[in-house]
Scaffold this motif. Structure first.
Motif, PDB file in Angstrom:
ATOM      1  N   VAL A   1       0.837  -1.209   0.000  1.00 17.70           N
ATOM      2  CA  VAL A   1       0.000   0.000   0.000  1.00 17.70           C
ATOM      3  C   VAL A   1       0.871   1.258   0.000  1.00 17.70           C
ATOM      4  CG1 VAL A   1      -1.668   1.318   1.366  1.00 17.70           C
ATOM      5  CG2 VAL A   1      -1.993  -1.121   1.032  1.00 17.70           C
ATOM      6  N   VAL A   2       1.903   1.284   0.842  1.00 18.98           N
ATOM      7  CA  VAL A   2       2.790   2.455   0.884  1.00 18.98           C
ATOM      8  C   VAL A   2       3.492   2.624  -0.459  1.00 18.98           C
ATOM      9  CG1 VAL A   2       4.936   3.310   1.916  1.00 18.98           C
ATOM     10  CG2 VAL A   2       3.096   2.496   3.367  1.00 18.98           C
ATOM     11  N   GLY A   3       3.920   1.528  -1.065  1.00 15.28           N
ATOM     12  CA  GLY A   3       4.594   1.611  -2.355  1.00 15.28           C
ATOM     13  C   GLY A   3       3.695   2.165  -3.443  1.00 15.28           C
ATOM     14  N   VAL A   4       2.468   1.678  -3.530  1.00 15.38           N
ATOM     15  CA  VAL A   4       1.549   2.155  -4.576  1.00 15.38           C
ATOM     16  C   VAL A   4       1.182   3.614  -4.343  1.00 15.38           C
ATOM     17  CG1 VAL A   4      -0.770   1.865  -5.520  1.00 15.38           C
ATOM     18  CG2 VAL A   4       0.655  -0.134  -5.117  1.00 15.38           C
ATOM     19  N   LEU A   5       0.848   3.960  -3.097  1.00 18.92           N
ATOM     20  CA  LEU A   5       0.506   5.361  -2.815  1.00 18.92           C
ATOM     21  C   LEU A   5       1.715   6.276  -3.015  1.00 18.92           C
ATOM     22  CD1 LEU A   5      -1.771   4.970   0.340  1.00 18.92           C
ATOM     23  CD2 LEU A   5      -2.453   5.435  -2.021  1.00 18.92           C
ATOM     24  N   GLY A   6       2.910   5.781  -2.670  1.00 22.25           N
ATOM     25  CA  GLY A   6       4.115   6.580  -2.867  1.00 22.25           C
ATOM     26  C   GLY A   6       4.413   6.827  -4.333  1.00 22.25           C
ATOM     27  N   ILE A   7       4.196   5.811  -5.173  1.00 23.51           N
ATOM     28  CA  ILE A   7       4.414   5.996  -6.617  1.00 23.51           C
ATOM     29  C   ILE A   7       3.444   7.032  -7.171  1.00 23.51           C
ATOM     30  CG2 ILE A   7       4.219   4.839  -8.853  1.00 23.51           C
ATOM     31  CD1 ILE A   7       5.359   2.338  -7.484  1.00 23.51           C
TER      32      ILE A   7
ATOM     33  N   ALA B   1       4.431  11.776  -8.445  1.00 26.23           N
ATOM     34  CA  ALA B   1       4.108  12.686  -9.546  1.00 26.23           C
ATOM     35  C   ALA B   1       4.019  14.134  -9.073  1.00 26.23           C
ATOM     36  CB  ALA B   1       2.794  12.270 -10.192  1.00 26.23           C
ATOM     37  N   LEU B   2       3.807  14.330  -7.763  1.00 26.47           N
ATOM     38  CA  LEU B   2       3.692  15.685  -7.225  1.00 26.47           C
ATOM     39  C   LEU B   2       5.052  16.314  -6.912  1.00 26.47           C
ATOM     40  CD1 LEU B   2       0.718  15.013  -4.797  1.00 26.47           C
ATOM     41  CD2 LEU B   2       0.626  15.986  -7.100  1.00 26.47           C
ATOM     42  N   VAL B   3       6.115  15.497  -6.848  1.00 26.69           N
ATOM     43  CA  VAL B   3       7.453  15.995  -6.509  1.00 26.69           C
ATOM     44  C   VAL B   3       8.386  15.668  -7.674  1.00 26.69           C
ATOM     45  CG1 VAL B   3       9.277  15.982  -4.776  1.00 26.69           C
ATOM     46  CG2 VAL B   3       6.939  15.456  -4.106  1.00 26.69           C
TER      47      VAL B   3
ATOM     48  N   ALA C   1      11.743  12.741  -8.189  1.00 29.81           N
ATOM     49  CA  ALA C   1      10.957  11.648  -8.748  1.00 29.81           C
ATOM     50  C   ALA C   1      11.783  10.380  -8.953  1.00 29.81           C
ATOM     51  CB  ALA C   1      10.321  12.072 -10.064  1.00 29.81           C
ATOM     52  N   GLY C   2      13.022  10.515  -9.392  1.00 27.69           N
ATOM     53  CA  GLY C   2      13.854   9.340  -9.649  1.00 27.69           C
ATOM     54  C   GLY C   2      14.116   8.535  -8.391  1.00 27.69           C
ATOM     55  N   MET C   3      14.527   9.229  -7.335  1.00 31.16           N
ATOM     56  CA  MET C   3      14.849   8.539  -6.087  1.00 31.16           C
ATOM     57  C   MET C   3      13.580   7.993  -5.414  1.00 31.16           C
ATOM     58  SD  MET C   3      16.764   9.938  -2.676  1.00 31.16           S
ATOM     59  CE  MET C   3      15.464  11.071  -2.297  1.00 31.16           C
ATOM     60  N   LEU C   4      12.528   8.822  -5.336  1.00 36.80           N
ATOM     61  CA  LEU C   4      11.294   8.388  -4.680  1.00 36.80           C
ATOM     62  C   LEU C   4      10.622   7.234  -5.433  1.00 36.80           C
ATOM     63  CD1 LEU C   4       9.704  11.794  -3.589  1.00 36.80           C
ATOM     64  CD2 LEU C   4      10.833  10.087  -2.158  1.00 36.80           C
ATOM     65  N   ALA C   5      10.643   7.308  -6.748  1.00 36.21           N
ATOM     66  CA  ALA C   5      10.030   6.236  -7.529  1.00 36.21           C
ATOM     67  C   ALA C   5      10.774   4.921  -7.317  1.00 36.21           C
ATOM     68  CB  ALA C   5      10.015   6.599  -9.005  1.00 36.21           C
ATOM     69  N   THR C   6      12.096   4.989  -7.180  1.00 38.82           N
ATOM     70  CA  THR C   6      12.870   3.777  -6.926  1.00 38.82           C
ATOM     71  C   THR C   6      12.533   3.187  -5.558  1.00 38.82           C
ATOM     72  OG1 THR C   6      14.668   4.667  -8.268  1.00 38.82           O
ATOM     73  CG2 THR C   6      15.211   2.840  -6.802  1.00 38.82           C
ATOM     74  N   VAL C   7      12.481   4.020  -4.535  1.00 35.78           N
ATOM     75  CA  VAL C   7      12.190   3.541  -3.176  1.00 35.78           C
ATOM     76  C   VAL C   7      10.773   2.978  -3.102  1.00 35.78           C
ATOM     77  CG1 VAL C   7      11.883   4.284  -0.789  1.00 35.78           C
ATOM     78  CG2 VAL C   7      13.857   5.083  -2.088  1.00 35.78           C
ATOM     79  N   PHE C   8       9.802   3.747  -3.581  1.00 37.64           N
ATOM     80  CA  PHE C   8       8.415   3.286  -3.490  1.00 37.64           C
ATOM     81  C   PHE C   8       8.159   2.096  -4.421  1.00 37.64           C
ATOM     82  CE2 PHE C   8       7.552   7.758  -1.982  1.00 37.64           C
ATOM     83  CZ  PHE C   8       7.326   7.378  -0.674  1.00 37.64           C
ATOM     84  N   GLY C   9       8.833   2.071  -5.557  1.00 37.34           N
ATOM     85  CA  GLY C   9       8.696   0.927  -6.450  1.00 37.34           C
ATOM     86  C   GLY C   9       9.208  -0.347  -5.808  1.00 37.34           C
ATOM     87  N   LEU C  10      10.355  -0.250  -5.112  1.00 38.75           N
ATOM     88  CA  LEU C  10      10.876  -1.417  -4.388  1.00 38.75           C
ATOM     89  C   LEU C  10       9.932  -1.849  -3.272  1.00 38.75           C
ATOM     90  CD1 LEU C  10      14.708  -0.659  -4.199  1.00 38.75           C
ATOM     91  CD2 LEU C  10      13.587  -2.570  -5.350  1.00 38.75           C
ATOM     92  N   CYS C  11       9.356  -0.882  -2.560  1.00 37.33           N
ATOM     93  CA  CYS C  11       8.380  -1.219  -1.506  1.00 37.33           C
ATOM     94  C   CYS C  11       7.200  -1.985  -2.095  1.00 37.33           C
ATOM     95  CB  CYS C  11       7.881   0.054  -0.814  1.00 37.33           C
ATOM     96  SG  CYS C  11       9.070   0.811   0.292  1.00 37.33           S
ATOM     97  N   ALA C  12       6.668  -1.491  -3.216  1.00 39.21           N
ATOM     98  CA  ALA C  12       5.524  -2.152  -3.845  1.00 39.21           C
ATOM     99  C   ALA C  12       5.903  -3.541  -4.337  1.00 39.21           C
ATOM    100  CB  ALA C  12       4.992  -1.303  -4.997  1.00 39.21           C
ATOM    101  N   LEU C  13       7.088  -3.671  -4.940  1.00 43.66           N
ATOM    102  CA  LEU C  13       7.519  -4.987  -5.438  1.00 43.66           C
ATOM    103  C   LEU C  13       7.750  -5.976  -4.301  1.00 43.66           C
ATOM    104  CD1 LEU C  13       9.958  -4.081  -8.334  1.00 43.66           C
ATOM    105  CD2 LEU C  13       7.763  -5.259  -8.494  1.00 43.66           C
ATOM    106  N   VAL C  14       8.397  -5.536  -3.230  1.00 44.22           N
ATOM    107  CA  VAL C  14       8.641  -6.433  -2.093  1.00 44.22           C
ATOM    108  C   VAL C  14       7.317  -6.837  -1.444  1.00 44.22           C
ATOM    109  CG1 VAL C  14       9.647  -6.549   0.236  1.00 44.22           C
ATOM    110  CG2 VAL C  14      10.984  -5.624  -1.657  1.00 44.22           C
ATOM    111  N   GLY C  15       6.406  -5.885  -1.270  1.00 52.72           N
ATOM    112  CA  GLY C  15       5.100  -6.206  -0.677  1.00 52.72           C
ATOM    113  C   GLY C  15       4.314  -7.185  -1.525  1.00 52.72           C
ATOM    114  N   ALA C  16       4.254  -6.934  -2.836  1.00 53.28           N
ATOM    115  CA  ALA C  16       3.495  -7.822  -3.721  1.00 53.28           C
ATOM    116  C   ALA C  16       4.139  -9.201  -3.798  1.00 53.28           C
ATOM    117  CB  ALA C  16       3.392  -7.206  -5.116  1.00 53.28           C
TER     118      ALA C  16
END
Length: 172
Positions: free
Chosen positions: A117-123, A127-129, A133-148
């Motif tokens: 949930v944090v990964g998807v909402l973070g991704i 778009a607002l920052v 975007a590069g760093m945040l998308a990487t962190v939140f993308g990893l969170c979403a991938l690990v969670g899924a």
């Protein structure tokens, strides 16, 4: 060929039809000899042969229970209303209320769900920052991938939830 201005409003409809039929006789013949016309004729003959149910053949009981004196109208219901829920529940029906307890929550599943949930909402929020975007998308993308991935790995399939050989997995 006559124009609509030439026709007199006082002409009889039969005369107008006869005049139209005589002017367009060749076109009407062609249409009547068409394949669609023959199909329509066959269909019409078949429909005439079928016996249709007439209202006269039905007895009075087929219509709302035999008339107004039978006591089967929409306002003649003598049971309980859905508004009388408390009274119905007090009568001793066999209704069993649902059990809202969630039971034991597995901490690992909760963490994986939180990561997803944090990964998807973070991704989405990335778009607002645009500067980060590069760093945040990487962190939140990893969170979403690990969670899924964790939820998929922890999922017990159909074969693990069976209690015996005849259990097909359907649950109510």
């Amino acid at each position: 060929m006559t124009s609509p201005k030439d026709t007199n409003d006082a002409d009889e409809p039969d005369e107008v039809w006869q005049r139209f039929a005589s002017e367009h006789a060749d076109d009407l013949d062609e249409v009547s000899r068409s394949r669609q016309a023959r199909r329509f004729e066959r269909h019409a003959k078949r429909q005439e042969k079928e016996r249709l149910l007439s209202v006269d053949e039905l007895d009075d009981d087929a219509f709302a229970g035999g008339g107004p004196s039978a006591g089967h109208g929409p306002r003649d219901f003598q049971g309980s209303s859905w508004l009388d829920t408390d009274a119905v529940m007090d009568e001793g029906s066999d209704f069993t209320p649902p059990n809202p307890r969630l039971g034991h929550l597995d901490a690992v599943k909760v963490v994986f769900w939180a990561l997803l949930v944090v990964g998807v909402l973070g991704i989405i929020a990335t778009a607002l920052v645009p500067r980060m975007a590069g760093m945040l998308a990487t962190v939140f993308g990893l969170c979403a991938l690990v969670g899924a991935a964790g939820l998929i790995i922890q999922h017990r399939g159909h074969s693990q939830t069976r209690s015996d050989y005849f259990d097909d997995g359907s649950r109510v």
